[in-house]
Each structure stands twice: as structure tokens, then as C-alpha cells.
Design an enzyme around this catalytic site. Structure first.
Site, PDB file in Angstrom:
ATOM      1  N   ARG A 122       0.810  -1.239   0.000  1.00 16.20           N
ATOM      2  CA  ARG A 122       0.000   0.000   0.000  1.00 16.20           C
ATOM      3  C   ARG A 122       0.832   1.273   0.000  1.00 16.20           C
ATOM      4  NH1 ARG A 122      -3.081  -2.878   3.739  1.00 16.20           N
ATOM      5  NH2 ARG A 122      -4.861  -3.887   2.753  1.00 16.20           N
ATOM      6  N   LYS A 144       2.619  11.492 -10.954  1.00 18.88           N
ATOM      7  CA  LYS A 144       1.816  10.588 -11.788  1.00 18.88           C
ATOM      8  C   LYS A 144       2.640   9.342 -12.074  1.00 18.88           C
ATOM      9  CE  LYS A 144      -1.337  13.570 -14.330  1.00 18.88           C
ATOM     10  NZ  LYS A 144      -1.720  14.034 -15.683  1.00 18.88           N
ATOM     11  N   GLU A 186       8.516  18.937 -24.439  1.00 17.56           N
ATOM     12  CA  GLU A 186       7.816  19.241 -23.181  1.00 17.56           C
ATOM     13  C   GLU A 186       8.285  20.585 -22.602  1.00 17.56           C
ATOM     14  OE1 GLU A 186       5.298  17.377 -22.149  1.00 17.56           O
ATOM     15  OE2 GLU A 186       5.627  15.388 -23.012  1.00 17.56           O
ATOM     16  N   LYS A 228       6.108  23.235 -13.214  1.00 16.10           N
ATOM     17  CA  LYS A 228       5.436  21.989 -12.851  1.00 16.10           C
ATOM     18  C   LYS A 228       5.106  21.987 -11.357  1.00 16.10           C
ATOM     19  CE  LYS A 228       4.334  17.497 -13.697  1.00 16.10           C
ATOM     20  NZ  LYS A 228       4.518  16.340 -14.536  1.00 16.10           N
ATOM     21  N   GLU A 238      -5.260  16.780 -10.627  1.00 17.68           N
ATOM     22  CA  GLU A 238      -5.777  17.166 -11.943  1.00 17.68           C
ATOM     23  C   GLU A 238      -7.292  17.360 -11.958  1.00 17.68           C
ATOM     24  OE1 GLU A 238      -3.625  15.491 -15.286  1.00 17.68           O
ATOM     25  OE2 GLU A 238      -5.402  15.733 -16.541  1.00 17.68           O
ATOM     26  N   ARG A 242      -4.013  21.519 -13.721  1.00 18.78           N
ATOM     27  CA  ARG A 242      -2.969  20.547 -14.118  1.00 18.78           C
ATOM     28  C   ARG A 242      -3.228  19.973 -15.516  1.00 18.78           C
ATOM     29  NH1 ARG A 242       0.087  15.921 -10.496  1.00 18.78           N
ATOM     30  NH2 ARG A 242       1.412  15.204 -12.198  1.00 18.78           N
ATOM     31  N   ASN A 246      -1.321  18.962 -20.449  1.00 20.31           N
ATOM     32  CA  ASN A 246      -1.547  18.041 -21.556  1.00 20.31           C
ATOM     33  C   ASN A 246      -1.705  18.759 -22.889  1.00 20.31           C
ATOM     34  OD1 ASN A 246      -1.508  15.593 -20.054  1.00 20.31           O
ATOM     35  ND2 ASN A 246      -3.465  16.199 -19.182  1.00 20.31           N
ATOM     36  N   HIS A 249      -1.321  16.993 -26.182  1.00 19.98           N
ATOM     37  CA  HIS A 249      -1.280  15.556 -25.892  1.00 19.98           C
ATOM     38  C   HIS A 249      -2.481  14.790 -26.478  1.00 19.98           C
ATOM     39  CE1 HIS A 249       2.004  16.724 -23.345  1.00 19.98           C
ATOM     40  NE2 HIS A 249       2.142  15.524 -22.810  1.00 19.98           N
ATOM     41  N   HIS A 253      -1.522  11.839 -28.554  1.00 19.19           N
ATOM     42  CA  HIS A 253      -1.865  10.442 -28.216  1.00 19.19           C
ATOM     43  C   HIS A 253      -2.509   9.749 -29.414  1.00 19.19           C
ATOM     44  CE1 HIS A 253      -1.889  11.265 -23.598  1.00 19.19           C
ATOM     45  NE2 HIS A 253      -0.692  10.984 -24.057  1.00 19.19           N
ATOM     46  N   HIS A 266       6.989   9.808 -27.637  1.00 16.22           N
ATOM     47  CA  HIS A 266       5.936  10.614 -27.014  1.00 16.22           C
ATOM     48  C   HIS A 266       6.154  12.114 -27.302  1.00 16.22           C
ATOM     49  CE1 HIS A 266       3.069  11.892 -23.958  1.00 16.22           C
ATOM     50  NE2 HIS A 266       4.015  12.625 -23.403  1.00 16.22           N
TER      51      HIS A 266
HETATM   52  P1  NAD Z   1      12.084   6.432 -21.972  1.00 13.49           P
HETATM   53  O1  NAD Z   1      12.000   6.225 -20.535  1.00 13.49           O
HETATM   54  O2  NAD Z   1      11.654   5.340 -22.867  1.00 13.49           O
HETATM   55  O3  NAD Z   1      13.582   6.840 -22.317  1.00 13.49           O
HETATM   56  C1  NAD Z   1      13.910   7.088 -23.645  1.00 13.49           C
HETATM   57  C2  NAD Z   1      15.105   6.228 -24.102  1.00 13.49           C
HETATM   58  O4  NAD Z   1      16.295   6.769 -23.564  1.00 13.49           O
HETATM   59  C3  NAD Z   1      15.053   4.799 -23.652  1.00 13.49           C
HETATM   60  O5  NAD Z   1      15.592   3.980 -24.638  1.00 13.49           O
HETATM   61  C4  NAD Z   1      15.966   4.801 -22.426  1.00 13.49           C
HETATM   62  O6  NAD Z   1      16.509   3.556 -22.139  1.00 13.49           O
HETATM   63  C5  NAD Z   1      17.017   5.755 -22.875  1.00 13.49           C
HETATM   64  N1  NAD Z   1      17.747   6.468 -21.844  1.00 13.49           N
HETATM   65  C6  NAD Z   1      17.273   6.966 -20.681  1.00 13.49           C
HETATM   66  N2  NAD Z   1      18.212   7.713 -20.093  1.00 13.49           N
HETATM   67  C7  NAD Z   1      19.317   7.656 -20.860  1.00 13.49           C
HETATM   68  C8  NAD Z   1      20.598   8.240 -20.784  1.00 13.49           C
HETATM   69  N3  NAD Z   1      20.923   9.075 -19.821  1.00 13.49           N
HETATM   70  N4  NAD Z   1      21.490   7.954 -21.752  1.00 13.49           N
HETATM   71  C9  NAD Z   1      21.147   7.138 -22.791  1.00 13.49           C
HETATM   72  N5  NAD Z   1      19.931   6.593 -22.947  1.00 13.49           N
HETATM   73  C10 NAD Z   1      19.026   6.859 -21.981  1.00 13.49           C
HETATM   74  O7  NAD Z   1      11.256   7.712 -22.441  1.00 13.49           O
HETATM   75  P2  NAD Z   1      11.010   9.161 -21.787  1.00 13.49           P
HETATM   76  O8  NAD Z   1      10.845  10.076 -22.929  1.00 13.49           O
HETATM   77  O9  NAD Z   1      11.996   9.470 -20.735  1.00 13.49           O
HETATM   78  O10 NAD Z   1       9.616   8.983 -21.067  1.00 13.49           O
HETATM   79  C11 NAD Z   1       8.447   8.681 -21.793  1.00 13.49           C
HETATM   80  C12 NAD Z   1       7.464   8.064 -20.829  1.00 13.49           C
HETATM   81  O11 NAD Z   1       7.155   9.011 -19.813  1.00 13.49           O
HETATM   82  C13 NAD Z   1       6.161   7.669 -21.472  1.00 13.49           C
HETATM   83  O12 NAD Z   1       5.809   6.393 -21.002  1.00 13.49           O
HETATM   84  C14 NAD Z   1       5.169   8.701 -20.961  1.00 13.49           C
HETATM   85  O13 NAD Z   1       3.870   8.197 -20.837  1.00 13.49           O
HETATM   86  C15 NAD Z   1       5.751   9.013 -19.618  1.00 13.49           C
HETATM   87  N6  NAD Z   1       5.402  10.343 -19.091  1.00 13.49           N
HETATM   88  C16 NAD Z   1       4.966  10.403 -17.823  1.00 13.49           C
HETATM   89  C17 NAD Z   1       4.645  11.625 -17.270  1.00 13.49           C
HETATM   90  C18 NAD Z   1       4.242  11.712 -15.824  1.00 13.49           C
HETATM   91  O14 NAD Z   1       3.847  12.782 -15.382  1.00 13.49           O
HETATM   92  N7  NAD Z   1       4.353  10.643 -15.079  1.00 13.49           N
HETATM   93  C19 NAD Z   1       4.795  12.789 -18.028  1.00 13.49           C
HETATM   94  C20 NAD Z   1       5.250  12.687 -19.334  1.00 13.49           C
HETATM   95  C21 NAD Z   1       5.564  11.449 -19.866  1.00 13.49           C
HETATM   96  N1  GLY Z   2       2.679  15.278 -17.561  1.00 13.71           N
HETATM   97  C1  GLY Z   2       1.410  15.742 -17.139  1.00 13.71           C
HETATM   98  C2  GLY Z   2       1.232  15.812 -15.677  1.00 13.71           C
HETATM   99  O1  GLY Z   2       2.108  15.496 -14.919  1.00 13.71           O
HETATM  100  O2  GLY Z   2       0.184  16.182 -15.227  1.00 13.71           O
END
Ligand code: NAD
Ligand code: GLY
Length: 365
Positions: A122, A144, A186, A228, A238, A242, A246, A249, A253, A266
Site C-alpha cells: 500500500r 503521476k 515538453e 510543474k 488534476e 494541471r 496536456n 497531448h 496520443h 511521445h
Molecule cells: P524512456 O524512458 O523510454 O527513455 C527514452 C530512451 O532513452 C530509452 O531507450 C531509455 O533507455 C534511454 N535512456 C534513458 N536515459 C538515458 C541516458 N541518460 N542515456 C542514454 N539513454 C538513456 O522515455 P522518456 O521520454 O523518458 O519517457 C516517456 C514516458 O514518460 C512515457 O511512457 C510517458 O507516458 C511518460 N510520461 C509520464 C509523465 C508523468 O507525469 N508521469 C509525463 C510525461 C511522460
Molecule cells: N505530464 C502531465 C502531468 O504530470 O500532469
């Protein structure tokens, strides 16, 4: 080793936590208070692990027990199977409720490790060490977490604020260029929705950001995290403001969904999606044509696509209907009142949206 250049706090009703931003930081001193004599599970992936796991392990020399869980790389692994295998390892290795989960990686690792931390017994403590620009400016902050369902992205998840976000810009040196561009998408988002001065600043400093100039990239990340943190403090779950994060997005999406997750990054889909949202804002008479052009140019200069690959507007519309912001069948969109000011609205003409979907797909101009 240098100390953090920037420190800021995120305050929500239930907690307050620091974001530390610096170059070649001393990870041990940043982490020791939260990890000393505790059980720590690092979640990372096969790409990041050879680059930064050893540095993290060295920084955790005072923990009671250390586990490492290595995920395969890719959005397609952000699923229930990976999530359950993290929980399996926590269970089989005897981790207790006082353990700490550390996410070392990009947004995929952060979202999954965070969801595991939110749900294991939990909820256990959680630390983010984001290693992509996208994760440093967005996904590691604000709580998130989640995984994808075969029928939709991020459809299963929880809000789980970390105890610390440790951003070492040195990790960006190994990031592929395409991933850097996806992160800049972003960055531009914050400027477009909330900060016209920042937009002006980005136009001037974009080349330095792309060249990873330490001072410029740190300031960029700091300014994004400030936005942020402020938005999350106002609206953690949200219910209102918040949602503005998006911007682009809902369109994006639809592109990701159409292409199959992982083909367009993304941030790339969001880049083209922001142009679409801005085009509609212009059609509604809100955004100046010159500002639409400025946004397009900045996105293009960042190495991001500005046209959607979906050539049939009706199909794009259908895919957009799957968005989480759809209410009573109506697609609510984040649009620009002007550059630097966004709103969430369902008050736009359907014809204008269809026209936008046509002209921004490159199918007709
Ligand atoms: P990712 O985590 O897939 O990383 C991108 C690539 O870079 C991967 O191949 C990873 O292995 C590689 N990588 C990471 N760090 C590295 C480094 N320092 N050197 C070399 N390679 C490296 O993608 P991302 O763009 O970081 O994140 C996208 C994800 O985040 C999506 O799933 C999206 O839904 C999510 N997201 C979440 C939120 C949130 O608020 N939680 C917000 C925006 C996006
Ligand atoms: N990336 C959108 C949020 O964190 O709300």
C-alpha cells in the site's frame, strides 16, 4: 564533484519534497539521509544500467540491503507484466514496508517504478533519478505513475509523490539526440501554456540547449520544474489547472496510437500535437498567426515533426475520442488563448477542428 546548482521544493497537501538540479553531483550526499540503513530497490533498464548503475550503487554504500531490478528497454514494456515482476522481486527478496524504491532512468522506468512503490504494501518511499530530458522536466515531478493497458496508454496508475527528485544533467551527455528533441517538446509546452517570456528566452537559447550547455540546460530544467511544481501544488489530482500540462497531448496520443506505441516518441507526437492545438487556437481567432508560426518554427528547430502522419481527419477524431479528457462524448482540448496562456475547453467549432486535422496532416494545405 560540484554541489547542486538549483534546489526547489514541491509542496502538495500530503508532503513537500526537494528537486535538486546540478551537474556531476555528489549522489551520496543527496541520497544518504533518505536511504541510510534502509532496504533499497533500484529499478532501471538495460540501457541505463551500464551507464549509471555503478555510480548509484557506490552512492548507496550505507544502505542495509540493496536490490536491483532491470527492465527491458521500451514503452512496450510499460505493462502489467513488468510491473508485476518488480513486485515479485520485492516480495521474493523480502523487502518490507520501510523500503525505498529508486527509479533510475527515463519516464518509462519512473512511471513503472513509481507505480510499484505506490502499491507495494500500500505504498513505500520512492526517489526519482531521471536520466532523460523529458523525465527531468516533466515525468519525474508531480507524482503521476502508472502503466499502459493494451487498449490505452497510462490507463492504470496512481498518484505517488516521490521523496526526492535528483536531476544530474551529466546523464544527458549519453542521451540520443532524438530523445533530447523529444524532451525539448515538453520544455516548449511549458512556455506555450504559461510563460511567454520563457518562450522568447527559448528562441534565443535553443541552440545552447541542444548543445547541452550546462548553464543553459540547468536553467531550462529549473524553469520547467518551477512551472510543474507550481501547477502540481495548485492541483495535485488534476481537477483543473494541471490538465493544461496536456497541451498537444490529445492530438499527440492519437498519433502515438495510430503509429503503434514506440514508433513515434511521445515527445515527437506532442510536438506535432502542439502545432495542431495551436492551429485550432488560431482558427478560433485566439492565437495570432505570427505566434502560431513562431511555435511551429521553434518545434521544427528542435528537430521535431510539425505534421501529423494521420491523413484522414475522421480517423484522427476517432482516435482522439479515446483520450482521458473526453467527457460525455465531447473532446475537451487544451488550446491557447494567446502564446503563454492556455485553457481547457470544449467550446470550439467541430468544423474548425476538422479543418485543423486536415491542414496539419500535410494531406491538404
Ligand atoms: P524512456 O524512458 O523510454 O527513455 C527514452 C530512451 O532513452 C530509452 O531507450 C531509455 O533507455 C534511454 N535512456 C534513458 N536515459 C538515458 C541516458 N541518460 N542515456 C542514454 N539513454 C538513456 O522515455 P522518456 O521520454 O523518458 O519517457 C516517456 C514516458 O514518460 C512515457 O511512457 C510517458 O507516458 C511518460 N510520461 C509520464 C509523465 C508523468 O507525469 N508521469 C509525463 C510525461 C511522460
Ligand atoms: N505530464 C502531465 C502531468 O504530470 O500532469
Amino acid at each position: 564533484m560540484s554541489s547542486p546548482i538549483f534546489h526547489l521544493d514541491v509542496s502538495v497537501a500530503s508532503s513537500s519534497y526537494p528537486i535538486l538540479i546540478g551537474e556531476a553531483m555528489d549522489w551520496q550526499s543527496c541520497l544518504s539521509e533518505l536511504t541510510q540503513n534502509r532496504q533499497v530497490m533500484i529499478v532501471t533498464n538495460v540501457t541505463v544500467s551500464p551507464l549509471y548503475l555503478q555510480k548509484l550503487k557506490t552512492a548507496l554504500s550505507t544502505v542495509q540491503k540493496l536490490g536491483v531490478f532491470e527492465l527491458p528497454d521500451g514503452e512496450s514494456y510499460k505493462n502489467s507484466e513488468s510491473y508485476l515482476s518488480i513486485l515479485d522481486q520485492l516480495m521474493t527478496s523480502g523487502f518490507n514496508r520501510d523500503c525505498v524504491v529508486i527509479a533510475l532512468g527515463g519516464g518509462v522506468v519512473g512511471d513503472m517504478a513509481g507505480f510499484a512503490a505506490a502499491t507495494f504494501q500500500r505504498g513505500v518511499d520512492f526517489i526519482q533519478i531521471p536520466t532523460t530530458l523529458l523525465a527531468q522536466v516533466d515525468s519525474s515531478v508531480g507524482g503521476k505513475t502508472g502503466i499502459n493497458h493494451p487498449l490505452g496508454k497510462n490507463m492504470i496508475g496512481a498518484f505517488k509523490q516521490p521523496k526526492l527528485v535528483l536531476i544530474d544533467i551529466q546523464t544527458l551527455n549519453t542521451l540520443p539526440e532524438r530523445e533530447l528533441s523529444a524532451g525539448i517538446s515538453e520544455v516548449i509546452k511549458y512556455a506555450a501554456i504559461a510563460d511567454r517570456d520563457f518562450f522568447d528566452w527559448l528562441e534565443i537559447h535553443l541552440d545552447s540547449i541542444m548543445a547541452l550547455d550546462a548553464k543553459t540546460i540547468s536553467e531550462t530544467i529549473y524553469r520547467c520544474c518551477q512551472h510543474k511544481a507550481q501547477i502540481v501544488a495548485e492541483d495535485e489530482f488534476e481537477q483543473g489547472r494541471r490538465a493544461l500540462l496536456n497541451f498537444g497531448h490529445t492530438f499527440g496520443h492519437a498519433i502515438e496510437n495510430h503509429q503503434g506505441y514506440g514508433k513515434w516518441l511521445h515527445g515527437e507526437a506532442v510536438g506535432a500535437g502542439m502545432v495542431q492545438a495551436a492551429d485550432l487556437s488560431y482558427r478560433l481567432g485566439w492565437l495570432e498567426l505570427s505566434d502560431l508560426d513562431r511555435l511551429k518554427v521553434l518545434i521544427q528547430r528542435s528537430g521535431l515533426p510539425v505534421l501529423s502522419p494521420i491523413h484522414q481527419p475522421e480517423l484522427a477524431l476517432e482516435l482522439m475520442q479515446r483520450d482521458k479528457k473526453v467527457k460525455n462524448g465531447q473532446i475537451r482540448l487544451i488550446l491557447l488563448r494567446s502564446l503563454g496562456e492556455a485553457i481547457l475547453t470544449k467550446d470550439y467549432e467541430a468544423d474548425a477542428l476538422l479543418k485543423t486535422l486536415q491542414v496539419t496532416s500535410g494531406a491538404e494545405s
